[in-house]
Each structure stands twice: as C-alpha cells, then as structure tokens.
Design an enzyme around this catalytic site. Structure first.
Site, PDB file in Angstrom:
ATOM      1  N   LYS A  13       0.834  -1.215   0.000  1.00 50.25           N
ATOM      2  CA  LYS A  13       0.000   0.000   0.000  1.00 50.25           C
ATOM      3  C   LYS A  13       0.864   1.260   0.000  1.00 50.25           C
ATOM      4  O   LYS A  13       0.655   2.184  -0.788  1.00 50.25           O
ATOM      5  CB  LYS A  13      -0.941   0.011   1.218  1.00 50.25           C
ATOM      6  N   ARG A  89      -9.817   0.313   8.764  1.00 51.67           N
ATOM      7  CA  ARG A  89      -9.242  -0.989   9.062  1.00 51.67           C
ATOM      8  C   ARG A  89     -10.231  -1.934   9.732  1.00 51.67           C
ATOM      9  O   ARG A  89      -9.871  -3.047  10.084  1.00 51.67           O
ATOM     10  CB  ARG A  89      -8.061  -0.774  10.001  1.00 51.67           C
ATOM     11  N   ARG A 128      11.573  -5.950   4.843  1.00 51.71           N
ATOM     12  CA  ARG A 128      11.403  -4.491   4.715  1.00 51.71           C
ATOM     13  C   ARG A 128      12.349  -3.735   5.646  1.00 51.71           C
ATOM     14  O   ARG A 128      12.577  -4.107   6.777  1.00 51.71           O
ATOM     15  CB  ARG A 128       9.971  -4.086   5.052  1.00 51.71           C
ATOM     16  N   ARG A 161      11.293  -1.931  11.169  1.00 49.46           N
ATOM     17  CA  ARG A 161      10.189  -1.540  12.051  1.00 49.46           C
ATOM     18  C   ARG A 161      10.026  -2.589  13.145  1.00 49.46           C
ATOM     19  O   ARG A 161      10.072  -3.785  12.858  1.00 49.46           O
ATOM     20  CB  ARG A 161       8.891  -1.444  11.236  1.00 49.46           C
ATOM     21  N   ARG A 172      -0.441  -9.278  13.343  1.00 45.81           N
ATOM     22  CA  ARG A 172      -0.999  -8.296  12.397  1.00 45.81           C
ATOM     23  C   ARG A 172      -1.830  -8.984  11.308  1.00 45.81           C
ATOM     24  O   ARG A 172      -2.869  -8.483  10.910  1.00 45.81           O
ATOM     25  CB  ARG A 172       0.137  -7.478  11.755  1.00 45.81           C
TER      26      ARG A 172
HETATM   27  P1  AP5 Z   1       4.878  -1.598   1.921  1.00 44.53           P
HETATM   28  O1  AP5 Z   1       4.518  -0.776   0.731  1.00 44.53           O
HETATM   29  O2  AP5 Z   1       5.500  -0.937   3.088  1.00 44.53           O
HETATM   30  O3  AP5 Z   1       3.576  -2.446   2.362  1.00 44.53           O
HETATM   31  P2  AP5 Z   1       2.262  -1.975   3.113  1.00 44.53           P
HETATM   32  O4  AP5 Z   1       1.095  -2.672   2.477  1.00 44.53           O
HETATM   33  O5  AP5 Z   1       2.200  -0.479   3.170  1.00 44.53           O
HETATM   34  O6  AP5 Z   1       2.536  -2.647   4.503  1.00 44.53           O
HETATM   35  P3  AP5 Z   1       2.466  -2.102   5.994  1.00 44.53           P
HETATM   36  O7  AP5 Z   1       3.105  -3.172   6.826  1.00 44.53           O
HETATM   37  O8  AP5 Z   1       3.024  -0.725   6.126  1.00 44.53           O
HETATM   38  O9  AP5 Z   1       0.964  -2.084   6.233  1.00 44.53           O
HETATM   39  P4  AP5 Z   1       0.307  -2.207   7.584  1.00 44.53           P
HETATM   40  O10 AP5 Z   1      -1.094  -1.974   7.169  1.00 44.53           O
HETATM   41  O11 AP5 Z   1       0.543  -3.437   8.337  1.00 44.53           O
HETATM   42  O12 AP5 Z   1       1.052  -1.106   8.473  1.00 44.53           O
HETATM   43  P5  AP5 Z   1       0.664   0.364   8.899  1.00 44.53           P
HETATM   44  O13 AP5 Z   1       1.892   1.168   8.897  1.00 44.53           O
HETATM   45  O14 AP5 Z   1      -0.539   0.834   8.158  1.00 44.53           O
HETATM   46  O15 AP5 Z   1       5.800  -2.786   1.396  1.00 44.53           O
HETATM   47  C1  AP5 Z   1       6.382  -3.730   2.260  1.00 44.53           C
HETATM   48  C2  AP5 Z   1       7.728  -4.196   1.682  1.00 44.53           C
HETATM   49  O16 AP5 Z   1       7.526  -4.856   0.440  1.00 44.53           O
HETATM   50  C3  AP5 Z   1       8.715  -3.048   1.352  1.00 44.53           C
HETATM   51  O17 AP5 Z   1      10.004  -3.473   1.675  1.00 44.53           O
HETATM   52  C4  AP5 Z   1       8.566  -2.812  -0.154  1.00 44.53           C
HETATM   53  O18 AP5 Z   1       9.789  -2.359  -0.718  1.00 44.53           O
HETATM   54  C5  AP5 Z   1       8.197  -4.214  -0.642  1.00 44.53           C
HETATM   55  N1  AP5 Z   1       7.220  -4.168  -1.731  1.00 44.53           N
HETATM   56  C6  AP5 Z   1       6.031  -3.508  -1.723  1.00 44.53           C
HETATM   57  N2  AP5 Z   1       5.342  -3.723  -2.840  1.00 44.53           N
HETATM   58  C7  AP5 Z   1       6.115  -4.558  -3.583  1.00 44.53           C
HETATM   59  C8  AP5 Z   1       5.920  -5.164  -4.860  1.00 44.53           C
HETATM   60  N3  AP5 Z   1       4.812  -4.974  -5.583  1.00 44.53           N
HETATM   61  N4  AP5 Z   1       6.898  -5.959  -5.333  1.00 44.53           N
HETATM   62  C9  AP5 Z   1       8.013  -6.200  -4.589  1.00 44.53           C
HETATM   63  N5  AP5 Z   1       8.246  -5.653  -3.380  1.00 44.53           N
HETATM   64  C10 AP5 Z   1       7.307  -4.841  -2.884  1.00 44.53           C
HETATM   65  O19 AP5 Z   1       0.178   0.135  10.393  1.00 44.53           O
HETATM   66  C11 AP5 Z   1       1.066  -0.229  11.433  1.00 44.53           C
HETATM   67  C12 AP5 Z   1       0.303  -0.307  12.741  1.00 44.53           C
HETATM   68  O20 AP5 Z   1      -0.307   0.972  13.049  1.00 44.53           O
HETATM   69  C13 AP5 Z   1      -0.878  -1.285  12.770  1.00 44.53           C
HETATM   70  O21 AP5 Z   1      -0.470  -2.608  13.061  1.00 44.53           O
HETATM   71  C14 AP5 Z   1      -1.753  -0.683  13.876  1.00 44.53           C
HETATM   72  O22 AP5 Z   1      -1.248  -0.987  15.155  1.00 44.53           O
HETATM   73  C15 AP5 Z   1      -1.587   0.822  13.653  1.00 44.53           C
HETATM   74  N6  AP5 Z   1      -2.610   1.357  12.743  1.00 44.53           N
HETATM   75  C16 AP5 Z   1      -2.400   1.932  11.529  1.00 44.53           C
HETATM   76  N7  AP5 Z   1      -3.573   2.307  10.981  1.00 44.53           N
HETATM   77  C17 AP5 Z   1      -4.540   1.992  11.878  1.00 44.53           C
HETATM   78  C18 AP5 Z   1      -5.967   2.113  11.885  1.00 44.53           C
HETATM   79  N8  AP5 Z   1      -6.613   2.619  10.841  1.00 44.53           N
HETATM   80  N9  AP5 Z   1      -6.634   1.668  12.967  1.00 44.53           N
HETATM   81  C19 AP5 Z   1      -5.987   1.150  14.023  1.00 44.53           C
HETATM   82  N10 AP5 Z   1      -4.645   0.989  14.088  1.00 44.53           N
HETATM   83  C20 AP5 Z   1      -3.935   1.399  13.023  1.00 44.53           C
END
Ligand code: AP5
Length: 222
Positions: A13, A89, A128, A161, A172
């Site tokens: 994402k 979410r 990552r 992270r 997660r």
């Molecule tokens: P990346 O693009 O970082 O993936 P992502 O889908 O953004 O993954 P996240 O882990 O950031 O999502 P998340 O939803 O778990 O975390 P968030 O920060 O929102 O890519 C990952 C890796 O893959 C990278 O190394 C990239 O280079 C590689 N990659 C990507 N796409 C690729 C492709 N197509 N091909 C090859 N390689 C690729 O949330 C973290 C925490 O915050 C949650 O656990 C929760 O505690 C809290 N939180 C956040 N939002 C909320 C909410 N709305 N409500 C409650 N708690 C929340």
C-alpha cells in the site's frame, strides 16, 4: 479523486501510494505513518498508540478516527484528493469514514483492494527496511539501499520496524483477517471495490490501477 488502498500488511500500500501520489497529484494519508510520527514526537496520542502498534494490534478507533477527521476535513493539502493507506481498518472505521465524508459531501471514488498471497506478504515484511528520517522504503532483497543501513534519498539511518518481527507479523495478519478483511465486502456492496493482484511488481500494479482509472473515465488530476 479520493481513493482507499486496502490490503493486508505488506501488500504494498505504502509503495504504491508513493508511486501514485506523483502520477495522480494526490496527497498520501497513511495512518501508520501518522501514528509513528506521534510516537516519535512523544505526544499523548503517541504514548497511547505505542503499545498497540508494537504488539501488532489495532490502535483504538477513537484515536485513529480523530486523526483522520482532522486531516480530511481541515488540512488544505488534501483538497485536491488523496490516497488513504491503512484506514479504514474495520467496519466501525469504514462507517465513521462514510459519515465524515457525507458531512463534507466528498464521497470516496474507489477502494483499491491489493490482494497478495501469504508467502509474498511474509517475504516483503520480514525483508522491509525503512528510513527513520524520511520514511523511504527498502527491502533487503528486492530493493536494498546502496550503502547498507543508509538511506539513498536522505542518508538517514535505515532500520527494521519493530512490528516487522515474525511474531508481531503473525498477530498483524490475524488482526487483518478478523477485522479488516470483512470491509472488502462492505465496499463491494457499495460498488466501489476494484481488485488488484498485488503479488506483481509495484510498477505492474500501478499500471493496472491506472488502466482501471482510465477505463472508468477518471482523468489524472480529477
Ligand atoms: P509496503 O509498501 O510498506 O507495504 P504496506 O502494504 O504499506 O505494509 P504495511 O506493513 O506498512 O501495512 P500495515 O497496514 O501493516 O502497516 P501500517 O503502517 O498501516 O511494502 C512492504 C515491503 O515490500 C517493502 O520493503 C517494499 O519495498 C516491498 N514491496 C512492496 N510492494 C512490492 C511489490 N509490488 N513488489 C516487490 N516488493 C514490494 O500500520 C502499522 C500499525 O499501526 C498497525 O499494526 C496498527 O497498530 C496501527 N494502525 C495503523 N492504521 C490503523 C488504523 N486505521 N486503525 C488502528 N490501528 C492502526
């Protein structure tokens, strides 16, 4: 244009949002990044959110929705449209978002569902690495920084992270399946859902998404 990027942790994402924000001229709103910023600044909200993030659980709806409401209704930078990454979410957040958007009469255009398989997700999350200073994303195999531990973009320190440890990743993913996956159906019923195969490279995913927007008659900066 207002888009939600929905999908499991590691679906890409954030990566896709970084590519699209330039192409589409949209703001990137990531609740994960906003919460990590609150933690970095040691705010009351950050202190409250920290223990949930570090254990892979969802931060309480009320805290996250407050951040989003402020951003969407007040911040002039999001006026031209945005990519919502990591929000909503769960069903409660999806309903709250609909209410906020109804109040300001700015409905969502599409929800882009990034569908990715488990082995791909695991490999992406465990590999990552992120720049502590500017947030640039790296991957130890697919996209390593030129110099180990140093960001290509700003020379800041590159780190793993804390919630990308294997045990927390499992929590997660469980939370995603239990709380987040049901909103796929919520948006399908609204006729807003578009499914993308997110196992492919980020560039291919971006191309497919742009094709969908073109087919729907959505111009780049509308
Ligand atoms: P990346 O693009 O970082 O993936 P992502 O889908 O953004 O993954 P996240 O882990 O950031 O999502 P998340 O939803 O778990 O975390 P968030 O920060 O929102 O890519 C990952 C890796 O893959 C990278 O190394 C990239 O280079 C590689 N990659 C990507 N796409 C690729 C492709 N197509 N091909 C090859 N390689 C690729 O949330 C973290 C925490 O915050 C949650 O656990 C929760 O505690 C809290 N939180 C956040 N939002 C909320 C909410 N709305 N409500 C409650 N708690 C929340």
């Amino acid at each position: 244009m207002r888009l939600v990027l929905l999908g499991p942790p590691g679906a890409g994402k954030g990566t896709l949002a970084n590519l699209l924000k330039e192409t589409l001229g949209l703001a990137h709103i990531s609740t994960g990044d906003m919460l990590r910023e609150e933690i970095k600044n040691n705010t009351a909200l950050g202190q409250e959110a920290k223990r949930f993030i570090e254990t892979g659980k969802l931060v309480p709806d009320e805290l996250v929705t407050r951040l989003i409401r402020q951003k969407i209704s007040v911040d002039p930078q999001v006026k031209r449209g945005y990519l919502l990454d990591g929000f909503p979410r769960n069903k409660q957040q999806a309903e709250d978002l609909d209410k906020i958007l109804e109040q300001i009469q700015q409905p969502l255009d599409y929800v882009m569902y990034l569908e990715a398989t488990l082995p791909v997700i695991s490999a992406r999350l465990t590999g990552r690495r992120v720049c502590k200073r500017c947030g640039a994303l790296f991957h130890i195999k697919n996209k390593p920084p030129k110099k180990e531990g140093v960001c290509d973009r700003c020379s800041g320190p590159v780190y793993q992270r804390p919630d990308d440890k294997e045990e927390t990743i499992k929590t997660r993913l469980d939370v995603y399946l239990k709380d987040t996956a049901p909103i796929i159906d919520y948006y399908k019923k609204q006729g807003k859902l578009k499914k993308l195969d997110a196992d492919q490279s980020a560039e291919v995913v971006q191309d497919v998404l742009m094709k969908i927007l073109n087919e729907e008659g959505k111009h780049h900066n509308s």
